[in-house]
Design a protein around this motif. Sequence first.
Motif, PDB file in Angstrom:
ATOM      1  N   SER A 158       0.844  -1.182   0.000  1.00 56.03           N
ATOM      2  CA  SER A 158       0.000   0.000   0.000  1.00 56.03           C
ATOM      3  C   SER A 158       0.884   1.238   0.000  1.00 56.03           C
ATOM      4  O   SER A 158       1.663   1.436   0.936  1.00 56.03           O
ATOM      5  CB  SER A 158      -0.900  -0.013   1.238  1.00 56.03           C
ATOM      6  N   ALA A 159       0.781   2.040  -1.062  1.00 53.35           N
ATOM      7  CA  ALA A 159       1.530   3.294  -1.101  1.00 53.35           C
ATOM      8  C   ALA A 159       0.962   4.214  -0.031  1.00 53.35           C
ATOM      9  O   ALA A 159      -0.251   4.414   0.056  1.00 53.35           O
ATOM     10  CB  ALA A 159       1.430   3.930  -2.477  1.00 53.35           C
ATOM     11  N   ALA A 160       1.841   4.740   0.808  1.00 56.18           N
ATOM     12  CA  ALA A 160       1.406   5.549   1.949  1.00 56.18           C
ATOM     13  C   ALA A 160       1.673   7.032   1.767  1.00 56.18           C
ATOM     14  O   ALA A 160       0.956   7.865   2.323  1.00 56.18           O
ATOM     15  CB  ALA A 160       2.089   5.051   3.218  1.00 56.18           C
ATOM     16  N   GLY A 161       2.713   7.374   1.021  1.00 53.15           N
ATOM     17  CA  GLY A 161       3.052   8.783   0.859  1.00 53.15           C
ATOM     18  C   GLY A 161       4.168   8.978  -0.132  1.00 53.15           C
ATOM     19  O   GLY A 161       4.776   8.013  -0.603  1.00 53.15           O
ATOM     20  N   THR A 162       4.440  10.244  -0.439  1.00 51.69           N
ATOM     21  CA  THR A 162       5.462  10.566  -1.424  1.00 51.69           C
ATOM     22  C   THR A 162       6.081  11.920  -1.125  1.00 51.69           C
ATOM     23  O   THR A 162       5.528  12.730  -0.381  1.00 51.69           O
ATOM     24  CB  THR A 162       4.860  10.585  -2.848  1.00 51.69           C
ATOM     25  N   LEU A 163       7.230  12.136  -1.719  1.00 56.10           N
ATOM     26  CA  LEU A 163       7.812  13.469  -1.817  1.00 56.10           C
ATOM     27  C   LEU A 163       8.630  13.529  -3.087  1.00 56.10           C
ATOM     28  O   LEU A 163       9.002  12.504  -3.651  1.00 56.10           O
ATOM     29  CB  LEU A 163       8.647  13.843  -0.588  1.00 56.10           C
ATOM     30  N   MET A 164       8.880  14.748  -3.526  1.00 56.69           N
ATOM     31  CA  MET A 164       9.675  14.987  -4.723  1.00 56.69           C
ATOM     32  C   MET A 164      10.893  15.820  -4.341  1.00 56.69           C
ATOM     33  O   MET A 164      10.786  16.722  -3.507  1.00 56.69           O
ATOM     34  CB  MET A 164       8.835  15.748  -5.755  1.00 56.69           C
ATOM     35  N   LEU A 165      12.026  15.511  -4.944  1.00 59.13           N
ATOM     36  CA  LEU A 165      13.249  16.289  -4.738  1.00 59.13           C
ATOM     37  C   LEU A 165      13.613  17.032  -6.010  1.00 59.13           C
ATOM     38  O   LEU A 165      13.567  16.458  -7.098  1.00 59.13           O
ATOM     39  CB  LEU A 165      14.428  15.375  -4.406  1.00 59.13           C
ATOM     40  N   THR A 166      13.957  18.301  -5.858  1.00 61.64           N
ATOM     41  CA  THR A 166      14.575  19.065  -6.941  1.00 61.64           C
ATOM     42  C   THR A 166      15.870  19.654  -6.399  1.00 61.64           C
ATOM     43  O   THR A 166      16.118  19.620  -5.194  1.00 61.64           O
ATOM     44  CB  THR A 166      13.652  20.194  -7.455  1.00 61.64           C
ATOM     45  N   ARG A 167      16.685  20.182  -7.314  1.00 61.45           N
ATOM     46  CA  ARG A 167      17.984  20.732  -6.902  1.00 61.45           C
ATOM     47  C   ARG A 167      18.056  22.221  -7.205  1.00 61.45           C
ATOM     48  O   ARG A 167      17.488  22.695  -8.179  1.00 61.45           O
ATOM     49  CB  ARG A 167      19.115  20.033  -7.645  1.00 61.45           C
ATOM     50  N   GLU A 168      18.791  22.924  -6.347  1.00 60.99           N
ATOM     51  CA  GLU A 168      19.075  24.341  -6.562  1.00 60.99           C
ATOM     52  C   GLU A 168      20.569  24.545  -6.326  1.00 60.99           C
ATOM     53  O   GLU A 168      21.090  24.235  -5.249  1.00 60.99           O
ATOM     54  CB  GLU A 168      18.285  25.203  -5.574  1.00 60.99           C
ATOM     55  N   TRP A 169      21.246  25.073  -7.327  1.00 61.13           N
ATOM     56  CA  TRP A 169      22.675  25.353  -7.202  1.00 61.13           C
ATOM     57  C   TRP A 169      22.891  26.571  -6.324  1.00 61.13           C
ATOM     58  O   TRP A 169      22.194  27.580  -6.449  1.00 61.13           O
ATOM     59  CB  TRP A 169      23.292  25.611  -8.581  1.00 61.13           C
ATOM     60  N   SER A 170      23.845  26.493  -5.411  1.00 67.68           N
ATOM     61  CA  SER A 170      24.189  27.619  -4.553  1.00 67.68           C
ATOM     62  C   SER A 170      25.618  28.057  -4.835  1.00 67.68           C
ATOM     63  O   SER A 170      26.566  27.314  -4.549  1.00 67.68           O
ATOM     64  CB  SER A 170      24.062  27.219  -3.077  1.00 67.68           C
ATOM     65  N   ASP A 171      25.769  29.231  -5.408  1.00 66.28           N
ATOM     66  CA  ASP A 171      27.124  29.754  -5.612  1.00 66.28           C
ATOM     67  C   ASP A 171      27.760  30.127  -4.275  1.00 66.28           C
ATOM     68  O   ASP A 171      28.973  30.064  -4.120  1.00 66.28           O
ATOM     69  CB  ASP A 171      27.131  30.932  -6.587  1.00 66.28           C
ATOM     70  N   TRP A 172      26.957  30.486  -3.289  1.00 64.07           N
ATOM     71  CA  TRP A 172      27.484  30.827  -1.969  1.00 64.07           C
ATOM     72  C   TRP A 172      28.167  29.638  -1.317  1.00 64.07           C
ATOM     73  O   TRP A 172      29.088  29.789  -0.523  1.00 64.07           O
ATOM     74  CB  TRP A 172      26.373  31.278  -1.043  1.00 64.07           C
ATOM     75  N   ARG A 173      27.673  28.452  -1.597  1.00 68.81           N
ATOM     76  CA  ARG A 173      28.188  27.248  -0.930  1.00 68.81           C
ATOM     77  C   ARG A 173      28.885  26.293  -1.885  1.00 68.81           C
ATOM     78  O   ARG A 173      29.365  25.246  -1.482  1.00 68.81           O
ATOM     79  CB  ARG A 173      27.053  26.540  -0.215  1.00 68.81           C
ATOM     80  N   ASN A 174      28.880  26.631  -3.184  1.00 76.78           N
ATOM     81  CA  ASN A 174      29.485  25.776  -4.202  1.00 76.78           C
ATOM     82  C   ASN A 174      28.933  24.354  -4.092  1.00 76.78           C
ATOM     83  O   ASN A 174      29.662  23.371  -4.051  1.00 76.78           O
ATOM     84  CB  ASN A 174      31.012  25.774  -4.094  1.00 76.78           C
ATOM     85  N   GLY A 175      27.609  24.262  -4.019  1.00 72.63           N
ATOM     86  CA  GLY A 175      26.966  22.962  -3.904  1.00 72.63           C
ATOM     87  C   GLY A 175      25.473  23.074  -4.135  1.00 72.63           C
ATOM     88  O   GLY A 175      24.940  24.156  -4.375  1.00 72.63           O
TER      89      GLY A 175
END
Length: 168
Positions: A77-94
């Motif tokens: 039984s599928a109970a839940g989900t989430l989605m991941l996206t990325r954001e580049w940070s020049d301040w942190r180089n990551g």
Amino acid sequence: MSDHPAQAPLRIRAANAHDRDLLAQWALAMALETEHKQLDPATVLAGVEAAIDDPAKARYFVAVREATVAGRETISSAAGTLMLTREWSDWRNGDWWWIQSVYVAPVHRRQGVFAALYRHVESLARATPGVVGLRLYVERDNAQAHRTYQSLGMVDAGYAIYEAEFPT
């Protein structure tokens, strides 16, 4: 295992093409519940399909409960989900990984589903070179969500989000 699937242990897995209809249905439900917005189902389904087909756009994870009923039959039984996206940070180089499109099916709420999803992606993020942290946004008035995120160690980053949405 349990005779009650809602109480069975959780397994977190990457979403696949077979999940597309459910993920789109959950995205529609989440938008209505949290922001009182009725989204276009065809657009949402296309968006989910695009993300599943191209992990550079986004990655979905699904929490699944698997229970053996009466000692024989295994029910997933599928109970839940989430989605991941990325954001580049020049301040942190990551990269910041953004948690979005969080949804837990009503029958599975307040049972640790989001916490399991969060811990899973937190572990992946910590193990991935160049990831500097996790972020998410939450409606100002969603006090229960605020408490949930704080209980997992997240803090208010002090930002307000502004947008300029373009018609499609």
